[in-house]
Design a protein around this motif. Structure first.
Motif, mmCIF file in Angstrom:
data_model
loop_
_atom_site.group_PDB
_atom_site.id
_atom_site.type_symbol
_atom_site.label_atom_id
_atom_site.label_comp_id
_atom_site.label_asym_id
_atom_site.label_seq_id
_atom_site.Cartn_x
_atom_site.Cartn_y
_atom_site.Cartn_z
ATOM 1 N N ARG A 97 0.837 -1.208 0.000
ATOM 2 C CA ARG A 97 0.000 0.000 0.000
ATOM 3 C C ARG A 97 0.872 1.258 0.000
ATOM 4 N N ARG A 98 1.938 1.221 0.771
ATOM 5 C CA ARG A 98 2.838 2.379 0.790
ATOM 6 C C ARG A 98 3.572 2.526 -0.543
ATOM 7 N N PHE A 99 3.941 1.391 -1.151
ATOM 8 C CA PHE A 99 4.613 1.451 -2.447
ATOM 9 C C PHE A 99 3.682 2.021 -3.517
ATOM 10 N N ALA A 100 2.424 1.575 -3.527
ATOM 11 C CA ALA A 100 1.469 2.075 -4.526
ATOM 12 C C ALA A 100 1.295 3.580 -4.393
ATOM 13 N N ASP A 101 1.269 4.074 -3.173
ATOM 14 C CA ASP A 101 1.152 5.517 -2.961
ATOM 15 C C ASP A 101 2.419 6.237 -3.426
ATOM 16 N N PHE A 102 3.578 5.660 -3.104
ATOM 17 C CA PHE A 102 4.859 6.233 -3.553
ATOM 18 C C PHE A 102 4.924 6.296 -5.075
ATOM 19 N N ARG A 104 2.498 6.265 -7.262
ATOM 20 C CA ARG A 104 1.516 7.225 -7.801
ATOM 21 C C ARG A 104 2.047 8.650 -7.697
ATOM 22 N N ARG A 105 2.593 9.007 -6.532
ATOM 23 C CA ARG A 105 3.136 10.368 -6.371
ATOM 24 C C ARG A 105 4.319 10.590 -7.301
ATOM 25 N N LEU A 106 5.133 9.559 -7.478
ATOM 26 C CA LEU A 106 6.264 9.639 -8.382
ATOM 27 C C LEU A 106 5.784 9.945 -9.800
ATOM 28 N N TYR A 107 4.769 9.220 -10.241
ATOM 29 C CA TYR A 107 4.241 9.427 -11.591
ATOM 30 C C TYR A 107 3.692 10.840 -11.760
ATOM 31 N N GLU A 108 2.939 11.302 -10.780
ATOM 32 C CA GLU A 108 2.342 12.639 -10.886
ATOM 33 C C GLU A 108 3.418 13.717 -10.986
ATOM 34 N N LEU A 109 4.481 13.590 -10.206
ATOM 35 C CA LEU A 109 5.555 14.583 -10.237
ATOM 36 C C LEU A 109 6.358 14.504 -11.532
ATOM 37 N N GLU A 110 6.673 13.270 -11.971
ATOM 38 C CA GLU A 110 7.485 13.115 -13.175
ATOM 39 C C GLU A 110 6.718 13.468 -14.438
#
Length: 459
Positions: A97-102, A104-110
């Motif tokens: 769950r923490r990885f999926a959130d990480f 997702r945030r990575l994708y949004e920023l990149e």
């Protein structure tokens, strides 16, 4: 607008081969981020649903391991975490769950500031989102970062193997490439009815509807320049086609060969290329009961495999295999009662010393034997039609260094350090070798970034 295509159909690497009633995709087989296709079609006022029928692939992958265990990669955070809790344990389920959130945030920023944007200088990276990426740990090594979320080695493999798409080992790639795991393992995988080749057919069809002229079986031999501007394109048939702007899609070494001698950048010869693959397309009488659309068979070896492929540049002694079964999602791709198979084996590119023509048949038999040992009983005898492609064959099809995966995504070949898409005032590159990079989503975005260059140059 005129498109000059050397093949008889659109698609390039996303081609299609028909053998004895079986239809095979000859290139990419995993489709993610279909909204990028919708966006391209919307640019000419078209709706994706009028051109393509997409089916969700569930599970996105089935991961099978050398110890006999398996996990289904499900693009639903709740369902995936429940499966991990059941098979592995609650600690790794919480880590997922923490990885999926990480991711997702990575994708949004990149996506906004570094992928979907023309980058001309490292200074273009100096945005507030860069500090957020650093804080996320995006510039640590991928395996180490993913290890923060998972203790189980199987999960670390599932969420790092995608670095091979970028031509890097998980132990060498930056954690920014966890964005690829987000695209397929979290956002999900799709399959177009008719096969992956249906995507370029749809895009070409929409373009033709809106006035684009396609000339197939047309080979370009050179781009005529006047100073720093292209003025025409010459073909093998002797035609001269005047041009206001030129977009070049071949691999970069071949694209530069079309331009005047002495213009290519010196670093072109020093670019590091990704590992390659061998590809078996098989039309078969073998049933596909309980077969997932995509199955990854992980070998017992892991770190050693990347060393062999990338550093030693020799065929792996214990390779992992991707086995895709497209008729699971679209039975019409094979004759009634038959099945089609797509088996991809990572290999070194042609920078190594392997004589692929000499070992061609033996290596093919080795892979068929490996498949039968993995549980595909009778695979070899059930083949009714097949195509076998090695790195030497990719090279003969115009792929630099014998790899369909183009230039590797090392730090010095990523983002603004990757070859620019703007070659001259009105000459633009598009595809895997330029920004933003490798993979179907990145290539689609490269088209839009190139179009922005051309529109600006022509205006």
């Amino acid at each position: 607008m005129t498109v000059l295509e050397s093949e008889a159909l659109p698609g390039g690497r996303a081609g299609q081969l028909t053998l004895d009633g079986f239809r095979f995709d000859t290139g990419p087989t995993v489709l993610t981020m279909p909204e990028l296709i919708a966006d391209a079609l919307a640019c000419v006022g078209e709706d994706l649903n009028d051109w393509l029928t997409l089916r969700r692939v569930e599970p996105a992958y089935r991961a099978r391991f050398a110890d006999g265990s398996h996990l289904d990669v499900i693009a639903d955070v709740d369902a995936m975490s429940e499966q991990i809790a059941s098979v592995i344990g609650s600690k790794d389920a919480a880590g997922y769950r923490r990885f999926a959130d990480f991711a997702r945030r990575l994708y949004e920023l990149e996506r906004r500031d570094f992928i979907d944007r023309n980058l001309d200088s490292p200074l273009d990276l100096l945005r507030p989102s860069l500090a957020r990426l650093v804080a996320l740990g995006a510039f640590r090594r991928l395996d180490a970062k993913v290890g923060d979320f998972f203790a189980d080695e199987r999960l670390r493999r599932i969420f790092t193997f995608q670095s091979m798409y970028a031509g890097r080992s998980p132990y060498d790639a930056l954690a920014i490439f966890a964005v690829i795991a987000y695209m397929d393992c979290v956002a999900g995988v799709w399959f177009p009815v008719g096969g992956m080749h249906a995507v370029p057919l749809a895009l070409a069809g929409a373009a033709a509807k809106h006035g684009v002229e396609f000339r197939y079986d047309t080979t370009v031999t050179r781009v005529e320049m006047n100073g720093s501007r292209a003025v025409a394109v010459h073909t093998e048939a002797g035609d001269r086609i005047a041009a206001d702007a030129v977009m070049l899609n071949p691999d970069l070494p071949f694209a530069w060969d079309l331009l005047p001698t002495g213009r290519a950048p010196r670093r072109l010869a020093r670019l590091e290329h990704s590992p390659s693959c061998a590809l078996l397309l098989a039309g078969s009488s073998l049933p596909q009961h309980d077969q997932a659309h995509h199955t990854i068979h992980f070998g017992a070896a892991w770190r050693e495999t990347f060393r062999e492929l990338i550093e030693d540049k020799v065929p792996a002694t214990d390779p992992s295999l991707l086995v895709s079964a497209p008729t699971v999602s679209d039975p019409a791709l094979a004759p009634t009662g038959k099945s089609s198979w797509y088996v991809l084996v990572p290999t070194p590119n042609l920078d190594g010393t392997t004589d692929w023509d000499a070992i061609r048949d033996d290596y093919r038999d080795r892979i068929v034997n490996r498949l039968e040992a993995l549980g595909y009983a009778g695979f070899g005898d059930a083949i009714e039609a097949e195509s076998w492609t090695t790195p030497a064959d990719w090279a003969r099809r115009g792929m630099a260094h014998g790899t369909p995966f183009s230039i590797a995504h090392s730090f010095g070949q990523t983002g603004p350090f990757r070859p620019r898409n703007l070659a001259f005032d009105n000459v633009v590159f598009v595809g895997t070798g330029t920004q933003p990079g490798v993979g179907v989503p990145m290539v689609l975005l490269s088209g839009r970034l190139a179009a922005e260059r051309i529109i600006g140059a022509v205006a």
